[in-house]
Design an enzyme around this catalytic site. Structure first.
Site, PDB file in Angstrom:
ATOM      1  NE  ARG A  27      29.840  20.919  43.312  1.00 47.50           N
ATOM      2  CZ  ARG A  27      30.947  20.431  42.656  1.00 47.50           C
ATOM      3  NH1 ARG A  27      31.647  19.715  43.380  1.00 47.50           N
ATOM      4  NH2 ARG A  27      31.349  20.726  41.427  1.00 47.50           N
ATOM      5  CD  GLN A  80      34.307  22.091  39.035  1.00 45.03           C
ATOM      6  OE1 GLN A  80      34.107  21.892  40.348  1.00 45.03           O
ATOM      7  NE2 GLN A  80      34.927  20.912  38.118  1.00 45.03           N
ATOM      8  CG  ASP A  93      43.872  17.834  42.531  1.00 41.10           C
ATOM      9  OD1 ASP A  93      43.048  17.876  41.426  1.00 41.10           O
ATOM     10  OD2 ASP A  93      43.420  17.419  43.623  1.00 41.10           O
ATOM     11  CD  GLU A  94      40.418  21.100  42.872  1.00 38.54           C
ATOM     12  OE1 GLU A  94      40.005  21.869  41.888  1.00 38.54           O
ATOM     13  OE2 GLU A  94      39.627  20.358  43.352  1.00 38.54           O
ATOM     14  CE  LYS A 109      39.464  17.682  41.064  1.00 34.01           C
ATOM     15  NZ  LYS A 109      40.187  17.252  42.229  1.00 34.01           N
ATOM     16  CB  THR A 110      40.093  12.115  43.280  1.00 36.89           C
ATOM     17  OG1 THR A 110      39.779  13.134  43.579  1.00 36.89           O
ATOM     18  CG2 THR A 110      41.060  11.477  44.499  1.00 36.89           C
TER      19      THR A 110
END
Length: 766
Positions: free
Chosen positions: A603, A254, A219-220, A35-36
């Site tokens: 993770r 998330q 973002d997020e 996503k970044t």
């Protein structure tokens, strides 16, 4: 950079997001889906392909680190052509706006931003001004409620106050805001709320910022609260004839910060508010192998009303998720460290490739102790070291003064903790008085208690005499009572845990840390105070570790968000731990616990260990624990190791059943003993972590265990270790109808007959 270069190496979904026609766009980005890369290339694409001026773009994220990384990546993509681009956190962006527009709100541009300690001081003043009892109106608890109100954009006059306690909060909220204004200050939540009020009450200002920032990227997005969502939609809401240039990236699966006000439902609100939005799913994972992704999806698929994603990867060669049941948190910690050492000595991973994750900070205690004793370097992220936490240091300070009354440093720490009416001025005078007589603080206190004339009036003498009496009473116990008894006496007589429980999540966690210390003392058994403190001092002395050197990372699952590791251990997977006990009666909190488990699993890149214990002294008791419900959600064909007994079938398992079903991956030992490293010239070179499996020859301890009779784990003459009785030798073992009784000769404890299914004997290397 050409357009083709900006889309280079992107998959189809990523390229679609980067090159989407300007307008409302929602990118639902699964973990590890890049996503970044999408966000940064989207900004570059707007500037290079759509001709958007950098001055017209605002990108908002949640951490300064993420904002800095985005800016650096965009700068690299556009070779420095980013002048005027605005990237920052919600709070930093709002702070800049308020500096410019402060006069509209009646504040000065030089306003201060108060941190937590400042806020507590102001709230204490508000409580004092309203002549309220600070013991019944904890500043932290009131501030927590005020923060929640601000996150929901509820102003003081709008605060719902049907009941008396709510009226108290409303009145304190009003007074608190007035005091902030008198100090020309804002708190952290004010930065968001006051900006929203600015835009609401001054449409001309809002229009100006809409003109400034015609393209807004967030973002997020799943972590936004009500105030943040309102700010985003206010800035993006333009004339109906104009496209709304809003580009949001997030993953409701998330969303794990509900306690901070985050609301994953804002993604659903976005789709409702912008029904014509372009929705793009990023499902290809570039981090984990497929088995880990399948395990994560098995957990999260149980959540209702979610946007379904099918996480996939080209990595199909991964090993199964490794499950491990242990007897206690101490055995769990020992197993973690032993496994890490085995991996390190085989050269498969460096310590920096490995992370150990847990639900609450209190769980780090057993892990930290074992890492220190084993000489394995570690660093703690997302929390203070267990023994450095204030509440733990306070309790230990009591024990240290009881053991060594000449310890003036620790005595000063506890003389008014919890508050007992002995202020700093009194302590200062007492120090001078003691120094003049060349006495320790403790001796000075005892002198006053014994009637020596002091420089204080009777009202001040009283709490000093009472405190001195408490310490002396406990000192009389130190040679006859175990440390756990004295610790419990201190907590009971000082009501320290009640003092910590101020109604906030932080207060609960602090009390849990003290309970963890109680559990540790209880586990230590009958040891006296001096021995107990010696053990604690060993654990606390880790200053020789280089925090920048190669080390294992210990962290809470909340702190792990956004990170990745080749090897991940998630420990403490038990009911009331994960899911946490506070979520049991709240379906929404329970679903957040499920999302937390999902975040932890995803993770891991190469190897994932999941462990739980049969008993845990986390809350000061040796409670029998139940494996987490989330373990049941993972299909058996994705796992190896200890079996998970379903909640419906928890009638217990015999030792033979455990032995038959508990198949550890090849190369992992069942023994507790920490293996010695091979000779330096025998150590294998580090291999590529992407294709590592546990196919190497097992260590001696495992080989010995594997060669035993299939009918019993034990044989006559076998050396074993018991958590309470220590080292012993097996005399014989008998199995009757699935029940195994083992007879052991223990050094210093004689012969014991034990149920093998609960004794949890550890086989030592032969």
């Amino acid at each position: 950079m050409a357009s083709s270069d900006l889309l280079k190496n992107l998959n189809e979904q990523q390229a679609a997001a980067v090159s989407a026609v300007p307008g409302p766009t929602l990118v639902v980005a699964g973990p590890g889906s890049g996503k970044t890369a999408v966000l940064t290339r989207r900004v570059a694409y707007l500037i290079q392909e759509f001709g958007v001026s950098p001055y017209s773009i605002m990108a908002v994220t949640f951490t300064n680190k993420a904002a800095k990384e985005m800016l650096e990546r965009i700068d690299s993509l556009l070779s420095g052509r980013i002048k005027g681009l605005s990237i920052g956190t919600f709070h930093s962006v709002c702070a800049r706006i308020l500096r410019r527009e402060a006069e509209h709100l009646g504040i000065k541009p030089s306003y201060a931003i108060y941190d937590t300690s400042d806020q507590i001081a102001i709230m204490k003043q508000a409580i004092e001004d309203l002549k309220l009892d600070p013991d019944k109106n904890s500043p932290r608890r009131i501030l927590s409620k005020v923060s929640n109100a601000k996150n929901e954009l509820i102003e003081p006059d709008q605060y719902p106050a049907e009941l008396y306690p709510e009226k108290i909060v409303r009145d304190l909220y009003k007074r608190y805001q007035l005091l902030l204004r008198n100090h020309n200050a804002l708190d952290f939540d004010d930065l968001l709320m006051q900006t929203a009020i600015l835009f609401r009450d001054h449409p001309d200002v809002l229009e100006r910022y809409r003109y400034y920032y015609q393209h807004l990227l967030v973002d997020e997005f799943q972590d936004t609260n009500t105030a943040q969502y309102k700010l985003v939609t206010l800035l993006a809401d333009t004339e109906p004839s104009q496209p709304r240039q809003l580009f949001c990236v997030g993953d409701p699966d998330q969303s794990i910060y509900r306690f901070r006000g985050a609301d994953y439902r804002n993604i659903g609100n976005f789709m409702q508010d912008y029904p014509d939005a372009n929705v793009i799913l990023l499902e290809q994972n570039y981090r984990s192998h497929q088995i880990i992704l399948d395990a994560a999806m098995a957990v999260i698929d149980k959540s209702p009303n979610r946007i379904k994603k099918n996480l996939n990867t080209t990595r199909k060669d991964g090993q199964k998720v490794i499950l491990r049941q242990t007897f206690s948190e101490d055995e769990e910690a020992m197993w973690v460290v032993q496994t890490i050492l085995e991996m390190k000595f085989r050269g498969q991973y460096n310590l920096s490739d490995i992370s150990v994750m847990y639900r609450t900070n209190a769980q780090s205690r057993a892990l930290e102790e074992m890492f220190v004793r084993s000489g394995v370097a570690y660093k703690l992220i997302g929390g203070t070291r267990f023994y450095d936490r204030k509440e733990v240091k306070d309790v230990l300070a009591y024990l240290r003064v009881i053991n060594n009354p000449d310890d003036n440093l620790n005595l000063e720490r506890i003389i008014n903790e919890p508050k007992r009416g002995i202020g700093k001025q009194t302590v200062g005078k007492l120090l001078l008085w003691a120094n003049e007589r060349r006495m320790s603080l403790y001796d000075a206190l005892q002198a006053i208690r014994n009637g020596v004339e002091s420089p204080f009036p009777p009202k001040t003498n009283k709490p000093l005499i009472e405190f001195a009496g408490l310490i002396e009473t406990w000192r009389q116990l130190r040679e006859t009572k175990p440390a756990t008894y004295i610790l419990n006496e201190v907590l009971e007589k000082t009501a320290y845990k009640s003092y910590l429980l101020d109604g906030t999540p932080e207060g609960i966690e602090r009390a849990e840390n003290v309970s963890e210390l109680q559990g540790m003392a209880q586990t230590a058994g009958e040891v006296r105070l001096a021995e107990f403190l010696e053990e604690v001092s060993l654990v606390s002395d880790i200053d020789n570790y280089n925090k920048e050197s190669n080390s294992v990372t210990l962290m809470t699952l909340h702190a792990a968000k956004g990170l990745e590791f080749s090897v991940v251990f998630i420990v403490g997977l038990e009911e009331t731990i994960l899911p946490h006990q506070m979520s049991m009666e709240d379906p929404e909190q329970m679903e957040e616990e499920r999302r937390l488990m999902y975040v932890g699993i995803t993770r891991a890149k190469d190897v994932l260990f999941l462990s739980w214990s049969l008993t845990r002294a986390l809350y000061g008791r040796g409670d029998r624990m139940i494996p987490s419900r989330f373990l049941e959600d993972i299909p058996h064909d994705l796992t190896s190791g200890s079996p998970v007994v379903k909640r419906a079938d928890r009638t217990g398992m015999s030792a033979q059943q455990r032995q038959d079903q508990e198949q550890l991956p090849e190369g992992f030992s069942k023994a507790w003993s920490i293996p010695k490293p091979p000779a330096r010239n025998d150590r294998p070179a580090r291999t590529s972590s992407a294709n590592t499996s546990w196919s190497s020859a097992p260590p001696p301890a495992y080989a010995a265990a594997s060669s035993r009779s299939p009918k019993s784990m034990y044989k006559s003459g076998q050396k074993v270790l018991h958590q309470k009785f220590g080292e012993g030798t097996i005399i014989n073992s008998n199995i009757r109808s699935g029940y195994e009784e083992v007879t052991v000769q223990f050094i210093g404890h004689g012969i014991k007959r034990l149920d093998a299914s609960t004794a949890n004997l550890v086989m030592l290397d032969e």
